[in-house]
Design an enzyme around this catalytic site. Structure first.
Site, short mmCIF file in Angstrom:
data_model
loop_
_atom_site.label_atom_id
_atom_site.label_comp_id
_atom_site.label_asym_id
_atom_site.label_seq_id
_atom_site.Cartn_x
_atom_site.Cartn_y
_atom_site.Cartn_z
N HIS A 275 -13.83 1.10 7.63
CA HIS A 275 -13.00 0.03 7.06
C HIS A 275 -13.53 -0.37 5.67
CE1 HIS A 275 -10.12 -3.47 8.31
NE2 HIS A 275 -10.06 -3.25 7.02
N ILE B 185 0.85 -1.20 0.00
CA ILE B 185 0.00 0.00 0.00
C ILE B 185 0.88 1.25 0.00
CG2 ILE B 185 -1.72 1.31 1.31
CD1 ILE B 185 -2.64 -1.47 2.45
N ARG C 258 -4.44 -1.05 10.46
CA ARG C 258 -5.21 -1.70 11.52
C ARG C 258 -5.30 -0.75 12.71
NH1 ARG C 258 -6.76 -4.71 8.09
NH2 ARG C 258 -6.71 -6.99 8.11
N ASN D 24 -11.48 -0.79 0.75
CA ASN D 24 -11.38 -1.86 -0.25
C ASN D 24 -12.74 -2.58 -0.30
OD1 ASN D 24 -10.31 -3.79 -2.03
ND2 ASN D 24 -9.77 -5.13 -0.32
N GLU E 234 -13.03 -1.80 16.81
CA GLU E 234 -13.66 -1.83 15.49
C GLU E 234 -14.72 -2.92 15.49
OE1 GLU E 234 -11.02 -1.28 12.08
OE2 GLU E 234 -12.24 -2.75 11.01
O1 LIG Z 1 -8.41 -5.03 5.78
C1 LIG Z 1 -8.51 -5.70 4.82
C2 LIG Z 1 -7.61 -6.79 4.49
O2 LIG Z 1 -6.80 -7.15 5.35
O3 LIG Z 1 -7.70 -7.31 3.38
#
Ligand SMILES: O=CC(=O)O
Length: 311
Positions: A272, A142, A224, A275, A253
């Site tokens: 969250h 990322i 996280r 994605n 969370e």
């Molecule tokens: O948080 C999302 C993942 O770990 O894919």
């Protein structure tokens, strides 16, 4: 199925995208006992308690795998290679991080919540990424994608990785090993955290680290929630020790209704969802297709989980 195709199972349920991804190099089989690999499209809770002796490789669908560690899954199957989806979702998550960083630096949360024309009040708070120093702590997939997205902004990036092996990319002015992290806080304008959740990264940012940041600094967490001490962050946001926080992940969370982070004007919280499923599915299928091709060819798999490192 041809007699030579590598038999691969998909669980707990096959999808057309995954079936196509597997069919590129292997052959989907419904019976786990006949398979050499398992593509697992779900979390650890419904993962089989036992695996047939013929399973050599399991592909997981999340990038972060701390929940699998905490349920001892890898430890239970020491002879099986597990791969995560680390790297597969980097673009979507990095785009989210960039959106939060821009929103913070341009003072958008406060301005859009104002509901009135308060130009002179807002002028002094509007900054720029041009020339700003941004620390990317845990510059894995990322982080590297974010480095590429940041290139046109002209920011100066300090990347922090476990090894400190230099990342050669436009904008990266320095790569530091994890043990030199303490020197980063006072040197940076903003921080993006992208490290995996392990015992070593828990509360990587707490009271002391926040105290060294600037009152204009934004802290972005797309990794996280456990990486940041939430209570210390709430205090720093309230006191103006830092400029703000962009959080796609939180601790706890899900973030409960009524939590102070929901009320703070300088906290941007998303649930969250950097994605989301509609972007995840295609990216996961591409990752699976790539690893199936590698498995069939006997090549090294991508995103192999390192049980000693904890991710
Ligand atoms: O948080 C999302 C993942 O770990 O894919």
């Amino acid at each position: 199925m041809s007699t030579t195709a590598t038999p691969i199972a998909i669980g707990p349920a096959a999808t057309p995208l995954l079936t196509r991804a597997v069919a590129d190099g292997g052959a989907t089989v419904a019976d786990l006992d006949r398979a050499r690999a398992l593509i697992w499209n779900s979390g650890p809770d419904d993962f089989p308690q036992e695996l047939p002796a013929g399973i050599e490789w399991v592909q997981l669908f999340s990038a972060g795998v701390e929940d699998w560690f905490s349920r001892n899954v890898f430890q239970r199957f020491p002879g099986v290679v597990f791969t995560s989806a680390a790297g597969a979702y980097s673009h979507s998550v990095a785009e989210h991080a960039l959106a939060m960083l821009l929103a913070g630096v341009r003072h958008l949360p406060q301005q859009t919540q104002a509901r009135s024309w308060r130009q002179s009040e807002f002028f002094p708070h509007i900054g720029t990424l041009r020339g700003a120093t941004i620390a990317i702590v845990g510059a894995g997939g990322i982080g590297r994608e974010l480095i590429a997205l940041l290139e046109p902004f002209g920011a100066r990036i300090i990347a922090v990785t476990r090894s400190g092996t230099p990342i050669v990319a436009p904008g990266v002015v320095e790569t530091l090993p994890a043990e030199r992290l303490p020197e980063v806080w006072s040197r940076t304008d903003h921080v993006v955290v992208g490290a995996p959740a392990t015992a070593a990264t828990r509360h990587l940012i707490g009271k002391e680290e926040l105290a060294q940041l600037k009152p204009t600094s934004w802290v972005i967490n797309i990794a996280r929630g456990s990486l940041i001490d939430t209570d210390a962050l709430v205090v720093a946001l309230r006191d103006g020790t830092i400029g703000g926080a962009g959080l796609d992940v939180t601790d706890p969370e899900p973030l409960p209704d009524g939590h102070p982070l929901w009320e703070l004007p300088n906290a941007v919280v998303t649930p969250h969802d950097s994605n989301p499923p509609q972007l995840r599915a295609g990216a996961y299928a591409a990752h699976v297709a790539n690893n199936v091709a590698r498995f069939v060819a006997g090549d090294e798999l991508e995103a192999r989980i390192d049980v000693t490192a904890g991710y």
